[in-house]
Design an enzyme around this catalytic site. Structure first.
Site, mmCIF file in Angstrom:
data_model
loop_
_atom_site.group_PDB
_atom_site.id
_atom_site.type_symbol
_atom_site.label_atom_id
_atom_site.label_comp_id
_atom_site.label_asym_id
_atom_site.label_seq_id
_atom_site.Cartn_x
_atom_site.Cartn_y
_atom_site.Cartn_z
ATOM 1 N N ASP A 1 0.864 -1.175 0.000
ATOM 2 C CA ASP A 1 0.000 0.000 0.000
ATOM 3 C C ASP A 1 0.903 1.229 0.000
ATOM 4 O OD1 ASP A 1 -2.161 1.658 0.302
ATOM 5 O OD2 ASP A 1 -2.064 1.612 2.476
ATOM 6 N N THR B 1 -3.208 5.193 -3.880
ATOM 7 C CA THR B 1 -2.088 5.908 -3.249
ATOM 8 C C THR B 1 -0.798 5.686 -4.026
ATOM 9 O OG1 THR B 1 -1.956 4.002 -1.787
ATOM 10 C CG2 THR B 1 -2.910 5.970 -0.896
ATOM 11 N N THR B 2 -0.608 4.472 -4.566
ATOM 12 C CA THR B 2 0.628 4.192 -5.299
ATOM 13 C C THR B 2 0.616 4.928 -6.637
ATOM 14 O OG1 THR B 2 0.328 2.001 -4.383
ATOM 15 C CG2 THR B 2 2.191 2.308 -5.807
ATOM 16 N N ASP C 1 -8.911 -0.125 1.965
ATOM 17 C CA ASP C 1 -9.010 0.357 0.581
ATOM 18 C C ASP C 1 -10.316 -0.113 -0.042
ATOM 19 O OD1 ASP C 1 -6.564 1.362 1.042
ATOM 20 O OD2 ASP C 1 -5.568 0.490 -0.684
#
Length: 551
Positions: free
Chosen positions: A64, A97-98, A396
């Site tokens: 994550d 997020t990545t 998520d």
């Protein structure tokens, strides 16, 4: 700076470092790229895990983006703002997020060539702003498709796309149903307003042991508590539940209290008053004939005795947040004073109260609730590290489910939407006059980093596949073609059923471009450091000594 006489004039303090101009921008770009490279291998279903040791010696294993960057300590100020955007993305939409870090790094990277060519940063920024507006416009009008919230298979497909790139991808069906059930449970609709508070009302309880397949959403609440007295009932069908916010013990004086006693009967009377007070409190409670009393404060032995005689089970010292969840689940009201208890405050929504022993701890289950508005997600798994990772992945998934409920529009995943928008931006750049069109085109080029990274993580020939994907997108009607993250081949995302909520995508683009703009705009870094003495403390000004005085 030189004076007219030719001697240099020092404006800044001698310890202050100053970097300015072109060099700073290149450094910022390099820092951004470095952070993006850290999480680059964490995109897509073939994502690698990162293992991080924190200073305390604990281990975090995750892919994550936010969790990785949170654990890394960086020196460079530009890199810090990159770590911040992963956090913003996590708090705002919970997923992507990545992608946001990788995309921001790439958008910064393409600005480098223009800075080399001495193009002014404001021109680049203007082009980026224009590109962002157009991207959001394309996203909303051309490439998104509406989704009906009753179409459950479709909802599960969307959550599956999110879960597929994570550690729990192997149990994706389980994870999807958990996420969807939990979000449906806590969502409240009134007067056209939808409120979904995952953080407060969908609590994740991690219990090591068992298999991951045993995880579930409870139709109610689970607490890490046992009854206060061993003789109390541990299994009650259709319990009447009272929730209190006051202690069931005699109130002590706040400050030091002195009592003067003349006769020994007075002391007996004092103790009697304490007992009477507790008896009064308990009789207020017993009058409503509850089966279970939960309080956030303590319960004295005497109160336990009275309540036990009335066959009432007691849980004490609950967390405030737990008490709120129990209230939402069984439709009770938390009461602050026992003399205000009414029949309407009693929670009758729960079907069963039971205490089970899992591992070596006792857990209270208040389950089989009628229309609960709060729930507990019980996670089981082999070890603590794995449970932490599963929890992060589930967060998520929960956020994705929440985003769809709040804004039911989808775009196709797997890098296809980036390619489609990239093509549209290239077409549109032809209409832009002047030098602005180059940075504008560069944004289109930067978007290709997402499908390209998916390919790299699969370990296939990147250039060949990217070229054929561009050719595919040049023909209209192929907007949903992207990369199959498992095999690294081109595929139609509609057939693969890979979807993403539009909220996640638009937030990724907004955050990535805004950050790039922010860092390109910086042209001066002044860092003031104090000189340190031998003991690591900043030196004080030199004190005049006696010798120097004599001189």
């Amino acid at each position: 700076m030189m004076s007219q006489s030719g001697a240099p004039i020092l404006v800044l303090n001698a310890n202050t470092k100053r970097k300015f101009g072109h060099k700073v921008q290149l450094e910022n770009i390099a820092a951004g790229k470095a952070i993006a490279d850290v999480v680059r291998t964490c995109i897509g279903p073939r994502a690698m895990l990162k293992m991080l040791m924190d200073p305390m010696g604990g281990i975090v294993m995750t892919n994550d983006g936010n969790a990785i960057l949170r654990e890394i300590t960086v020196q460079h100020p530009a890199a810090k703002s990159f770590i911040e955007i992963a956090r913003t993305q996590d708090e705002e939409v919970g997923d992507g997020t990545t992608s946001v870090v990788v995309l921001a790094g790439e958008i910064l990277g393409v600005a480098e060539q223009f800075l080399e060519q001495k193009l002014h940063p404001t021109v680049i920024i203007r082009a980026y702003r224009q590109a962002l507006e157009d991207m959001l416009d394309f996203l909303d009008k051309e490439y998104s498709m509406p989704l009906s919230l009753d179409d459950e298979p479709k909802l599960i497909e969307v959550i599956k796309s999110c879960v597929g790139t994570k550690f729990i991808g192997r149990w994706s069906d389980l994870a999807c149903s958990i996420a969807l059930n939990a979000v449906k449970t806590v969502s409240i609709r009134d007067e056209g307003r939808t409120e979904i508070d995952i953080k407060r009302y969908a609590k994740v309880e991690k219990v090591p042991g068992g298999a991951i397949e045993d995880s579930q959403v409870l139709n109610g609440i689970m607490l890490n508590k046992d009854v206060t007295h061993p003789k109390m009932r541990r299994f009650i069908k259709n319990p009447r539940i009272i929730l209190l916010d006051c202690s069931l013990e005699f109130k002590k004086g706040e400050s030091q209290t002195e009592v003067e006693i003349v006769k020994e009967t007075d002391f007996t009377r004092l103790l009697q008053i304490e007992e009477e007070y507790i008896q009064q409190i308990c009789s207020d409670i017993i009058a409503l004939k509850p089966d279970l009393v939960c309080t956030e404060k303590g319960v004295s032995d005497l109160a336990q005795h009275f309540l036990l005689k009335a066959n009432i089970s007691v849980l004490r010292r609950l967390r405030k947040s737990d008490n709120n969840r129990v209230a939402r689940a069984c439709n009770a009201t938390i009461v602050t004073r026992t003399d205000e208890l009414r029949e309407s405050h009693v929670g009758t929504g729960a079907g069963q109260f039971e205490i089970k022993k899992i591992g070596d701890e006792y857990f209270t289950f208040i389950t089989e609730c009628v229309n609960p508005k709060a729930c507990t997600i019980l996670l089981r798994g082999p070890s603590k590290d794995i449970l932490n990772e599963v929890e992060r992945n589930l967060q998520d998934a929960l956020h994705v489910a929440k985003n769809i409920m709040l804004n039911p529009k989808l775009v196709s995943g797997g890098g296809s939407i980036e390619m489609a928008i990239s093509q549209s931006l290239v077409k549109k750049s032809a209409e832009i006059a002047g030098v602005t069109q180059w940075p504008y085109k560069a944004v289109a080029q930067a978007l290709e980093v997402i499908p390209r990274t998916l390919l790299q993580n699969c370990g296939v020939s990147t250039i060949r596949t990217m070229t054929s994907l561009r050719a595919k997108h040049a023909v209209s009607g192929n907007e949903s073609w992207g990369i199959n993250g498992e095999t690294g081949e081109m595929a139609d995302m509609r057939d693969l059923k890979v979807w993403e909520p539009i909220v996640v995508k638009s937030q990724v683009y907004k955050t990535a471009i805004e950050t790039a703009i922010l860092l390109v705009r910086i042209d001066d870094i002044v860092s003031g450091t104090k000189k340190k003495g031998d003991d690591g403390q900043p030196k004080a000004a030199a004190q005049p000594t006696e010798e120097s005085m004599k001189e």
